[in-house]
Every structure is written in structure tokens, then in C-alpha cells.
Design a protein around this motif. Sequence first.
Motif, PDB file in Angstrom:
ATOM      1  N   PHE A 206      52.630  18.147  23.586  1.00  0.00           N
ATOM      2  CA  PHE A 206      53.391  19.116  24.368  1.00  0.00           C
ATOM      3  C   PHE A 206      52.659  19.444  25.669  1.00  0.00           C
ATOM      4  O   PHE A 206      51.449  19.621  25.693  1.00  0.00           O
ATOM      5  CB  PHE A 206      53.640  20.390  23.559  1.00  0.00           C
ATOM      6  N   ALA A 207      53.424  19.497  26.758  1.00  0.00           N
ATOM      7  CA  ALA A 207      52.899  19.861  28.071  1.00  0.00           C
ATOM      8  C   ALA A 207      53.763  20.975  28.626  1.00  0.00           C
ATOM      9  O   ALA A 207      54.938  21.100  28.277  1.00  0.00           O
ATOM     10  CB  ALA A 207      52.916  18.657  29.004  1.00  0.00           C
ATOM     11  N   LEU A 208      53.169  21.803  29.485  1.00  0.00           N
ATOM     12  CA  LEU A 208      53.949  22.900  30.057  1.00  0.00           C
ATOM     13  C   LEU A 208      53.591  23.103  31.524  1.00  0.00           C
ATOM     14  O   LEU A 208      52.475  22.809  31.944  1.00  0.00           O
ATOM     15  CB  LEU A 208      53.779  24.187  29.260  1.00  0.00           C
ATOM     16  N   ALA A 209      54.587  23.586  32.280  1.00  0.00           N
ATOM     17  CA  ALA A 209      54.415  23.796  33.713  1.00  0.00           C
ATOM     18  C   ALA A 209      54.206  25.256  34.060  1.00  0.00           C
ATOM     19  O   ALA A 209      53.933  25.581  35.216  1.00  0.00           O
ATOM     20  CB  ALA A 209      55.622  23.258  34.473  1.00  0.00           C
ATOM     21  N   ASP A 210      54.346  26.141  33.076  1.00  0.00           N
ATOM     22  CA  ASP A 210      54.080  27.558  33.299  1.00  0.00           C
ATOM     23  C   ASP A 210      53.919  28.236  31.955  1.00  0.00           C
ATOM     24  O   ASP A 210      54.304  27.703  30.914  1.00  0.00           O
ATOM     25  CB  ASP A 210      55.211  28.227  34.094  1.00  0.00           C
TER      26      ASP A 210
ATOM     27  N   VAL B 270      47.618  23.859  33.961  1.00  0.00           N
ATOM     28  CA  VAL B 270      48.222  25.086  33.432  1.00  0.00           C
ATOM     29  C   VAL B 270      47.711  25.367  32.027  1.00  0.00           C
ATOM     30  O   VAL B 270      47.278  26.485  31.713  1.00  0.00           O
ATOM     31  CB  VAL B 270      49.760  24.993  33.452  1.00  0.00           C
ATOM     32  N   MET B 271      47.736  24.360  31.163  1.00  0.00           N
ATOM     33  CA  MET B 271      47.280  24.560  29.792  1.00  0.00           C
ATOM     34  C   MET B 271      45.790  24.892  29.740  1.00  0.00           C
ATOM     35  O   MET B 271      45.356  25.771  28.985  1.00  0.00           O
ATOM     36  CB  MET B 271      47.574  23.320  28.953  1.00  0.00           C
ATOM     37  N   TRP B 272      44.995  24.224  30.551  1.00  0.00           N
ATOM     38  CA  TRP B 272      43.550  24.463  30.571  1.00  0.00           C
ATOM     39  C   TRP B 272      43.240  25.909  30.976  1.00  0.00           C
ATOM     40  O   TRP B 272      42.433  26.586  30.341  1.00  0.00           O
ATOM     41  CB  TRP B 272      42.892  23.488  31.539  1.00  0.00           C
ATOM     42  N   MET B 273      43.880  26.379  32.016  1.00  0.00           N
ATOM     43  CA  MET B 273      43.612  27.731  32.503  1.00  0.00           C
ATOM     44  C   MET B 273      44.089  28.797  31.519  1.00  0.00           C
ATOM     45  O   MET B 273      43.396  29.797  31.282  1.00  0.00           O
ATOM     46  CB  MET B 273      44.268  27.945  33.860  1.00  0.00           C
ATOM     47  N   LEU B 274      45.257  28.611  30.933  1.00  0.00           N
ATOM     48  CA  LEU B 274      45.751  29.575  29.966  1.00  0.00           C
ATOM     49  C   LEU B 274      44.873  29.607  28.720  1.00  0.00           C
ATOM     50  O   LEU B 274      44.712  30.656  28.088  1.00  0.00           O
ATOM     51  CB  LEU B 274      47.199  29.251  29.576  1.00  0.00           C
ATOM     52  N   ALA B 275      44.303  28.466  28.362  1.00  0.00           N
ATOM     53  CA  ALA B 275      43.473  28.380  27.164  1.00  0.00           C
ATOM     54  C   ALA B 275      42.091  28.979  27.363  1.00  0.00           C
ATOM     55  O   ALA B 275      41.490  29.506  26.421  1.00  0.00           O
ATOM     56  CB  ALA B 275      43.349  26.918  26.726  1.00  0.00           C
ATOM     57  N   LYS B 276      41.565  28.946  28.606  1.00  0.00           N
ATOM     58  CA  LYS B 276      40.164  29.283  28.831  1.00  0.00           C
ATOM     59  C   LYS B 276      39.914  30.492  29.736  1.00  0.00           C
ATOM     60  O   LYS B 276      38.777  30.964  29.822  1.00  0.00           O
ATOM     61  CB  LYS B 276      39.443  28.058  29.416  1.00  0.00           C
ATOM     62  N   CYS B 277      40.924  30.984  30.433  1.00  0.00           N
ATOM     63  CA  CYS B 277      40.697  31.997  31.464  1.00  0.00           C
ATOM     64  C   CYS B 277      41.406  33.318  31.148  1.00  0.00           C
ATOM     65  O   CYS B 277      42.514  33.325  30.616  1.00  0.00           O
ATOM     66  CB  CYS B 277      41.179  31.492  32.826  1.00  0.00           C
TER      67      CYS B 277
END
Length: 314
Positions: free
Chosen positions: A63-67, A103-110
Motif C-alpha cells: 500500500f502507498a499513499l499520497a497524503d 509521505v509514509m516515511w514522514m508520517l511514520a517517523k516525524c
Amino acid sequence: MCTNITLKSSDNTVLMARTMDFSFALDPEMMVYPRNFKLNFAFNEPLEHHYAFLGLSKNIGVFALADGINEHGLTAAALYFEGYATYESTVVEGKSIAPNDIVMWMLAKCKTVEDVKEVFQTHHLVELKLEFLGMIPPLHWVFQDIEGNSIIVEPLEDGIKIYENKLGVLTNSPDYGWHKTNVRSYIGLDPAQVEPRTIYGENFKAFGQGSGTFGLPGDLTPPSRFVKALYSKLSTKKAANEAELVVAASHILNNVDIPKGSVVTQRKTIDYTQYTAYMISNTQTYYYRLYDSLNTEVVNLNDFDLDGNEIIKV
């Protein structure tokens, strides 16, 4: 295509909203990513533990997401940036991220936009072709945290540029600096009526209401959508709370909604607004409306078991 706005209500609720305009059918599904669901990335080791988040997602094998929005109220959105996005070609182990993973990286880590800035300052953006698109996606990004701090990030030929998102508007190409310059052509727009004038003894009065908006662009290009969204944001009455904020954002983005058939690409595909999303940082709530529905769906991240290890389809 795509248009993004940020808004704040008088009770300090902050919102990020966007249209998802694309010519490839996304068929998005609402997915919740709990803290212990393993996330896979192109150039990095899987993340076994991370912040929980949710967003409309596309199944491309993974799964990938744009927002989306995470448990700390950080919101993120990727927008198309054709002709301007410039990435590196060499992977640096542990220091590279594929653009489609941002997007996924930032939501997961920030937690905050300061955390996001640090990632961009310490990592390289490395090109990666997506097979389902048949291309390397050209992207730029908007981020906003629970305090209302917002930034725009653009990977340009001379490096990654990070801008404070003071206007609270973004569309597509050209770059953000160009859009700010273009605004100077429209600073005379005003919700107030143009006053009558007398010219050589003859009196002239505007036709009907709305004369102060004469010259507001009506086409669907990124520069015009930027100006329309900015004007609507400036002139819309300030919302008092979350409910009013979502209503206000929906009316602003209705001005740049793209119906099927209005825009046809050079590939003869139809570019249209596949969904519109409204993300509330304070309550971690994601409102959205799909193209074929007049109903606004509402999903709150805190309604789910965020300590699980299985992705949740809503």
C-alpha cells in the motif's frame, strides 16, 4: 494536477486539505497503519515500529499513499511537480528515500515539521521508477503539524528547497517561488464591489455583484488554480471550529474541482478530481469525498487499536 490548502479556525484548529487530481485511476482505499505494522521502503530497512497513521491508499503490491495524518497530528501531502522535480541517481545506504515513500516515511517517523526538515537535511531523494505508472513520479510536498506550522518542500535542480508555507496554498508546476511572483498580477482582486465611476460626464456602474473579482482566472492550469484557491482562502469567513473549517475548505476547493472530461492529457487520458481530503491535526480526523459520491466520509485515527501489527481497512 492537485490543489492543497491549509486553514486555521478561531479556536486554533488546524486543517490541511487537498484535491487529488490524476489521470490514472487510483481506486483509493482508506487504510489505518498501526504502530507495529511492518512498513517497507524501496531503499531502507523495514520499519517494525513507528507512529500510527492513516490515509487513502493505493495497493501497488504494497500500500502507498499520497497524503495522510499521524497520531501526533502531522499531516502530509504529495503533489505532482512535472518538469521541475529533480532527484539524485545514486543510493546512499541508510540515507536515501524514494520520492514515492516520502509521505509514509514522514508520517511514520516525524511529529513536527522540524522533524521533517531534519529528514530532508540528512537524506537524499533518489529516483525510482514506479511500474504501475511506468515512470519516476515528479513530486513536491506540503507538511503541517498540530501547532499549525507548515512547510513546502521542492526537489529542484540546484537542491532541495524548503519554504515556510505562509500563503497556505500549493498546486503544481512551476515552482513555489514562481507562483508567489505570479500572485503580484492579481493583488487588485477584492470581495468588495468596484465603486461607480464618472468618465467624461458619463456614469458607469458595475454589472451585479462580484465586480471586485474581475480578472480572477477561470481555467484549470496550476497557476490559475493557485490564484483561485488563494483568493478564496483570503476572502472566506474565518471558521469558528472543526465543523466549520471542513465546510469552508470544501467550498474553497470546489472552485478548483475538475470534472471528468474537462481536462484530457496528451496521452488521451482524463485528468479529474478523484477525491478531496480534509485532515484535522488536532483530532487526527480525516474527512474525504470520492468523485462518485456527494457524501463526506469521516475517519478518526483514535477509533482504532493503534498498537496492532495488521493493517486495517476501513
